[in-house]
Structure formats: structure tokens, C-alpha cells
Design an enzyme around this catalytic site. Structure first.
Site, short mmCIF file in Angstrom:
data_model
loop_
_atom_site.label_atom_id
_atom_site.label_comp_id
_atom_site.label_asym_id
_atom_site.label_seq_id
_atom_site.Cartn_x
_atom_site.Cartn_y
_atom_site.Cartn_z
N ASP A 40 -96.35 53.05 14.47
CA ASP A 40 -95.31 53.06 15.50
C ASP A 40 -93.96 53.00 14.81
O ASP A 40 -93.62 51.99 14.20
CB ASP A 40 -95.54 51.83 16.41
N ASP B 125 -92.59 56.55 22.74
CA ASP B 125 -93.09 55.16 22.74
C ASP B 125 -93.35 54.69 24.17
O ASP B 125 -94.35 54.04 24.47
CB ASP B 125 -92.12 54.21 22.01
#
Ligand SMILES: Nc1ncnc2c1ncn2[C@@H]1O[C@H](COP(=O)(O)OP(=O)(O)O)[C@@H](O)[C@H]1O
Ligand SMILES: CC(C)(COP(=O)(O)O)[C@@H](O)C(=O)NCCC(=O)O
Ligand SMILES: [K+]
Length: 244
Positions: free
Chosen positions: A6, A96
Site C-alpha cells: 500500500d 486506496d
């Protein structure tokens, strides 16, 4: 075994999954990306897939070198997601936020869900019980608030996070801590109250680098899971494999 990565605007978070179990979590800076991933792959040579969501300035090219060793999947808006995207500008919705919404949809079926990600920015994402992604909000995160006060004024010092003594700050430092920390908490409690008054039933997922700090301070009791994005990446990737 898969490695999820991430890339946020502040830091990179990663995790190795064996099916749905996490073997290890990692946090590092952008300039260490390649070195750290190589290290992780040395430790977990059975990783067959590398799955990435990036909203930071790290592009797909940064991962090309790993394609020799394993399948690399860089999530984009073209992937399949388990919700109906009702955002008026779906192409500009942060990847995201899409992964968070996908994770919430898959993990908590048939209910209203609010995901709050307290990272560089605070993002709010709402997915209703019919799996419609409706949108939410974007506001400055905790650290960004301290930095913005300093960067855009002549006289405010750059402070680091500290618990305010009171909501009535009696010095410059205390006034800043009160404004930043209490303002942050009041904002989130205020949004939750607003959603509660419009939706009878919904689950709240709190995540991001400030989730644990925040969870203790909210009037509303909610469960914090600072690794929800990494877990959602693993689940959304599985969903993609099953539905492609
Ligand atoms: N070591 C750290 N470095 C930077 N931020 C940190 C650190 N520890 C906690 N934080 C908090 O985490 C927040 C950033 O969260 P994070 O989820 O890492 O952001 P992003 O996903 O946007 O990169 C900051 O507001 C800061 O208060
Ligand atoms: C809002 C964000 C900057 C949040 O990033 P983060 O705090 O997770 O680093 C990111 O989701 C983004 O770039 N979004 C694009 C705009 C949108 O979602 O509408
Ligand atoms: K965020």
C-alpha cells in the site's frame, strides 16, 4: 503466498499473506521501496504474487523489475470491484479508497458501511447495503494539520503530536494541540453522528496510521484495524481472480 503493498502519501505499508492469514507486516519509506521488497522476497521466497495499490507518486514502473520473479498486479480503475461506483468522477476516485470500499463490501455483506482512513488525509467512504459506493469526504490528516499551521503562517511553530491539556488551550502550543487534536476528534465524531442520523444501521471501520490514537478518543466507540487496507488488498485480489 502473496505480498500486498500500500503506497500512501506518507509511507509504504506491506504484508505477506498465506491465504487469508498475515505472516508479517512491514512499514517503510518510498526511497527504500526496491531494497525492502527484495528483502521481504528473500525472507518469503514462496511469494507468487505482488499486489499493489498506490496513491503516492510511485508508479507501476517501479515494480517492473519484480515481474521476472512473480506476478505483479498494480490495481487500477479498470479492475473489477465488488460495488457499484456512484461517484460522479469515478476515474479520479483514489485507488486506496476503492480498495477500502471493496474490502468493506466483501467483509461485511448486505449492510451499510462507513470506512474512515486516518492517514495523510482523512478519507470517509460510504457503501450502502445494496453495495452502492456513494462517496464520502476528504480532509487533512493529523500530521498534515500540524504542518499546515506551520507552513502557511509566520508565527506558528511546527509541533509534534501531543495530548492537549484542555479544549481551552492557554498557550500557543496548547492552542495548537487543542485545535489539531480536538478538531480532528470533533470532526470525526461529527461525521459519524451525521451518518447515524441518516442511516439506522451501519458498521464503521477505522483505519490508517492514526487509527489507534483516534479510537480511544472518539465519543463513538468503534473498532480500529490499522491494517484494513492491506487485508482489503488481499481480498480484492482474490475477488479479481475469482471474477476475471
Ligand atoms: N512513523 C511515522 N511516520 C509518519 N507518520 C506516522 C508515523 N507514526 C504514526 N504516524 C501517523 O500516521 C499518519 C499517516 O498515516 P498513514 O496511514 O501511514 O498515511 P498514508 O497511508 O497516507 O501514507 C500521520 O498523520 C501520522 O500522525
Ligand atoms: C484522498 C487521498 C489523497 C488520500 O490519500 P492518503 O491519505 O491515503 O495517502 C487519495 O485517496 C487520493 O489521491 N484520492 C483522489 C481523489 C478522490 O478520491 O476523489
Ligand atoms: K487516507
Amino acid at each position: 503466498m502473496i505480498l500486498t503493498v500500500d503506497v500512501g502519501n506518507t509511507r509504504i505499508k506491506a504484508a505477506v499473506f498465506e491465504a487469508s492469514t498475515v505472516l508479517e507486516y512491514f512499514v517503510f519509506e518510498k526511497n527504500e521501496l526496491e531494497k525492502k521488497i527484495e528483502k521481504i522476497l528473500e525472507k518469503f521466497p514462496n511469494c507468487s504474487d505482488l499486489v499493489v495499490a498506490s496513491v503516492g507518486n510511485v508508479e507501476k514502473q517501479s515494480f517492473l523489475t519484480f515481474e521476472k520473479k512473480l506476478n505483479v498486479h498494480f490495481f487500477t480503475h479498470e479492475d473489477v470491484f465488488p460495488f457499484h461506483n456512484k461517484y460522479a468522477t469515478p476515474k479520479t476516485l483514489g485507488i486506496d479508497r476503492m480498495i477500502l470500499a471493496a474490502g468493506a463490501t466483501l467483509q461485511f455483506p448486505k449492510q451499510n458501511r462507513l470506512v474512515i482512513d486516518a492517514g495523510t488525509c482523512i478519507t470517509y467512504d460510504f457503501i450502502d447495503e445494496n453495495d452502492n459506493y456513494l462517496g464520502g469526504a476528504i480532509s487533512p490528516g493529523l500530521r498534515l494539520r500540524y504542518e499546515a499551521l506551520h507552513n502557511f503562517t509566520a508565527r506558528l511553530p511546527l509541533l509534534t503530536l501531543e495530548e492537549p491539556d484542555s479544549y481551552v488551550g492557554n498557550s500557543t502550543a496548547q492552542a495548537i494541540h487543542s485545535g489539531v487534536v480536538n478538531g480532528f476528534v470533533y470532526e470525526i465524531d461529527g461525521f459519524i453522528d451525521e451518518y447515524r442520523s441518516n442511516f439506522a444501521n451501519f458498521i464503521i471501520i477505522l483505519t490508517g496510521g492514526d487509527a489507534d490514537f483516534l479510537a480511544k478518543r472518539l465519543k463513538n466507540t468503534i473498532f480500529a484495524n490499522s491494517n484494513f487496507l492491506l487485508e482489503s488488498l488481499s481480498q480484492t485480489y482474490q475477488y479479481k481472480i475469482d471474477n476475471d
